[in-house]
Each structure stands twice: as structure tokens, then as C-alpha cells.
Design a protein around this motif. Sequence first.
Motif, PDB file in Angstrom:
ATOM      1  N   TYR A 150       0.842  -1.199   0.000  1.00  5.43           N
ATOM      2  CA  TYR A 150       0.000   0.000   0.000  1.00  5.43           C
ATOM      3  C   TYR A 150       0.873   1.243   0.000  1.00  5.43           C
ATOM      4  N   LEU A 151       0.225   2.393  -0.217  1.00  8.76           N
ATOM      5  CA  LEU A 151       0.847   3.692  -0.003  1.00  8.76           C
ATOM      6  C   LEU A 151       0.070   4.400   1.088  1.00  8.76           C
ATOM      7  N   THR A 152       0.753   5.242   1.834  1.00  9.40           N
ATOM      8  CA  THR A 152       0.018   6.094   2.771  1.00  9.40           C
ATOM      9  C   THR A 152      -0.687   7.177   1.961  1.00  9.40           C
ATOM     10  N   ASP A 153      -1.679   7.805   2.567  1.00 10.82           N
ATOM     11  CA  ASP A 153      -2.383   8.880   1.869  1.00 10.82           C
ATOM     12  C   ASP A 153      -1.412   9.969   1.428  1.00 10.82           C
ATOM     13  N   GLU A 154      -0.442  10.271   2.274  1.00  9.05           N
ATOM     14  CA  GLU A 154       0.540  11.310   1.942  1.00  9.05           C
ATOM     15  C   GLU A 154       1.409  10.890   0.759  1.00  9.05           C
ATOM     16  N   GLU A 191      -0.613  11.152  -2.414  1.00  8.68           N
ATOM     17  CA  GLU A 191      -0.760  12.556  -2.808  1.00  8.68           C
ATOM     18  C   GLU A 191       0.511  13.055  -3.494  1.00  8.68           C
ATOM     19  N   GLN A 192       1.668  12.693  -2.961  1.00 10.37           N
ATOM     20  CA  GLN A 192       2.941  13.087  -3.562  1.00 10.37           C
ATOM     21  C   GLN A 192       3.136  12.429  -4.922  1.00 10.37           C
ATOM     22  N   LEU A 193       2.698  11.190  -5.046  1.00  9.30           N
ATOM     23  CA  LEU A 193       2.805  10.462  -6.308  1.00  9.30           C
ATOM     24  C   LEU A 193       2.003  11.168  -7.405  1.00  9.30           C
ATOM     25  N   LEU A 194       0.771  11.547  -7.077  1.00  8.23           N
ATOM     26  CA  LEU A 194      -0.064  12.245  -8.051  1.00  8.23           C
ATOM     27  C   LEU A 194       0.551  13.585  -8.432  1.00  8.23           C
ATOM     28  N   ALA A 195       1.092  14.290  -7.459  1.00 10.25           N
ATOM     29  CA  ALA A 195       1.677  15.608  -7.720  1.00 10.25           C
ATOM     30  C   ALA A 195       2.828  15.519  -8.721  1.00 10.25           C
ATOM     31  N   VAL A 213      -9.711  12.074  -6.073  1.00 12.09           N
ATOM     32  CA  VAL A 213      -9.184  10.987  -6.903  1.00 12.09           C
ATOM     33  C   VAL A 213      -9.158   9.689  -6.105  1.00 12.09           C
ATOM     34  N   GLN A 214      -8.667   9.758  -4.871  1.00 10.32           N
ATOM     35  CA  GLN A 214      -8.612   8.569  -4.024  1.00 10.32           C
ATOM     36  C   GLN A 214     -10.013   8.030  -3.751  1.00 10.32           C
ATOM     37  N   SER A 215     -10.942   8.916  -3.480  1.00 14.37           N
ATOM     38  CA  SER A 215     -12.319   8.504  -3.222  1.00 14.37           C
ATOM     39  C   SER A 215     -12.930   7.832  -4.445  1.00 14.37           C
ATOM     40  N   GLU A 216     -12.606   8.346  -5.649  1.00 15.44           N
ATOM     41  CA  GLU A 216     -13.126   7.750  -6.881  1.00 15.44           C
ATOM     42  C   GLU A 216     -12.578   6.351  -7.085  1.00 15.44           C
ATOM     43  N   LEU A 217     -11.290   6.164  -6.808  1.00 18.91           N
ATOM     44  CA  LEU A 217     -10.705   4.836  -6.974  1.00 18.91           C
ATOM     45  C   LEU A 217     -11.387   3.828  -6.056  1.00 18.91           C
ATOM     46  N   GLU A 226      -5.280   5.340   6.985  1.00 21.37           N
ATOM     47  CA  GLU A 226      -4.512   6.299   6.185  1.00 21.37           C
ATOM     48  C   GLU A 226      -3.738   5.600   5.078  1.00 21.37           C
ATOM     49  N   ARG A 227      -4.276   4.488   4.602  1.00 18.54           N
ATOM     50  CA  ARG A 227      -3.595   3.712   3.558  1.00 18.54           C
ATOM     51  C   ARG A 227      -4.500   3.545   2.341  1.00 18.54           C
ATOM     52  N   ILE A 228      -3.865   3.406   1.176  1.00 19.65           N
ATOM     53  CA  ILE A 228      -4.596   3.062  -0.035  1.00 19.65           C
ATOM     54  C   ILE A 228      -3.891   1.880  -0.698  1.00 19.65           C
TER      55      ILE A 228
END
Length: 307
Positions: free
Chosen positions: A97-101, A104-108, A121-125, A136-138
Motif C-alpha cells: 500500500y501507499l500512505t495517503d501522503e 498525494e505526492q505520487l499524483l503531484a 481521486v482517491q475517493s473515486e478509486l 490512512e492507507r490506499i
Amino acid sequence: TGCRDADSQEEQIFRFFSAHHLTMRQIVSLRRIYQQDPVSLLSEDPYRMMFEVPGIGFETADKFARSIGLEYDDSRRVRALAVSLLNKAVMGTGSSYLTDEEFEQLLARHLEGIEYDSREVQSELVSHALAFGEGERIYPKAQYAAEIRIEAFFRFFPYDSLEKIEGSRLDQMISQLEKENGIAYGEDQIEALRCFFSEDKMIMTGGPGTGKTTIVKAIIQMIRILYPQSTLALAAPTGRAAKRLKELTNYEARTIHSLLGYDLESGTFSFGADNPVLADILIVDEFSMVDSYLFSKLLDAGALFRK
């Protein structure tokens, strides 16, 4: 006339996808999945092919999508790219997994020039079941399912146990092997041998040169005597590791992917819950190199493993 019309329609479908950068092999693959009106389906959402057609990833779907006119910042593209980035980031680091942070950095780093909200975006996935959120994980969908599968396996251990061997007989056999192999096993090695034949599952760890392969060789020798009717599968994550294991143990070893009948083109395994690997005992060398997804596939295919 009906046959000619059908042939003509099929030709049009192939011409359409070919004109938009799909190969003949890819078109055949998606035709197996989309029996009815694939042109309309994939024109509506080109990126669904990366989730539904084996062997097609984001790059292929994106090339097709851009060719038919979808914009760079289209929400469907952002969602598909986010899934692809998440999967690659997790697989590239050996994580689940990735943490939420981190997400967010990955998308940026990859969505520069596109207006988006990382939380949306996370909510849509998650809402489209393309990823799973927990605290706090995805998690990528496949990795989350793999962890659940592995956890359930170790909690319930659904396999039948092999007949246990008395400790005195094990000690006798270990002494016999020491004489035959001209070796004196250390205390940790002896404990590992006893553990293997007294437990349903075992993890053996140790640094280079600590005698792990020596123990594997001894285990195989003992299995042949103690369970002469049983079948053994010996595997490793890489071809080099499998070759080395075979040379050192004098027993046939394969890569895990080979054992499970992996098809590179489709990205699928021919062995699974409905078509299990026929083996009573499984030994995997260099297991620290195995990720959660591959481990779960190994468990799925091990319906007949007893150890």
C-alpha cells in the motif's frame, strides 16, 4: 447475405481499433471480452480495457483514448492513470500500500498541469472498486485481496496435515544423514529439521552461508524416506535461484511462475483454485523475494498442498 454482413461488421471493428493503434493480438483479446458492440463500449470509456482485458495496460488504453479524442485532463484518464501509478509504485517498492501522503505526492509528480483534488481521486478509486482504503492507507485492488487471502490462510490453514513423525525417529534419521553426508549439523539446523517435520508450515531464515540450502537438501532426503508416496514441489522466485537450488539439492526445481503456469501474454496463471498444483509438500527458496500477490496465487493453486 447475413454471413457477409457479419463479416463486414467484424472487419469494421478490426479496422476501427487498428486505426487507433491497437495490435491484431490486442483486438482479438478484447473481442473475447466484449462480445457486443465493443466500439461503443470502449469509445464511452476507453480505459475500462485496462481493467477488463488481460495483457492491456494503461499505456495501450491511453494511446487508444487519446487517438479517439479524449482530453489529457479527462476525469476517466486521471482515474486510470492514478490506478496505474499506484500499482507501479507499490510493485516497485515491494509494498502492499501507499500512505495517503505518499499517494498525494505520487499524483503531484505525474499530474502536473492537470487540475485535480487528490482526496477526490482517491475517493473515486475506492468507490469504483479500483483500490481499497483502510485508515490512512490506499491499496491496489489486487494487493489488498492478496493480503486478505494470505491472512485467511494462516488463520484457518485449510490443508490436511501430513502424518507426524516421532521425535526419536527424526533424531535417528538426522544422525544417519550426518554420517551419509559427512556433515555435523549445528543446533539451529537440527531444530529447523525437527520443526519442518512437526509443523504444517515453517519459515527458515538466515544470512548467506548459514546453511539454509544444506537443510533444504536434508529435508528432501528425509521426505523421500518418511513420505515415499508423497509428491514434492520445489520452487524459487527467479530462474537463477531455481537453477542453483536444483544443482545444490539434486532435485527438480522451477520458478514459481513456471510452477503456476504463468502466461506472459495474458498475465494469467493456468493453475489456481479450480486447477490446483498436484503436490503434497511445497518448498520455496529465496522467499523474501516473493510479493504478496504472487504468494496469494501460490496459495490459490495449492489446494492439495498438505505442508
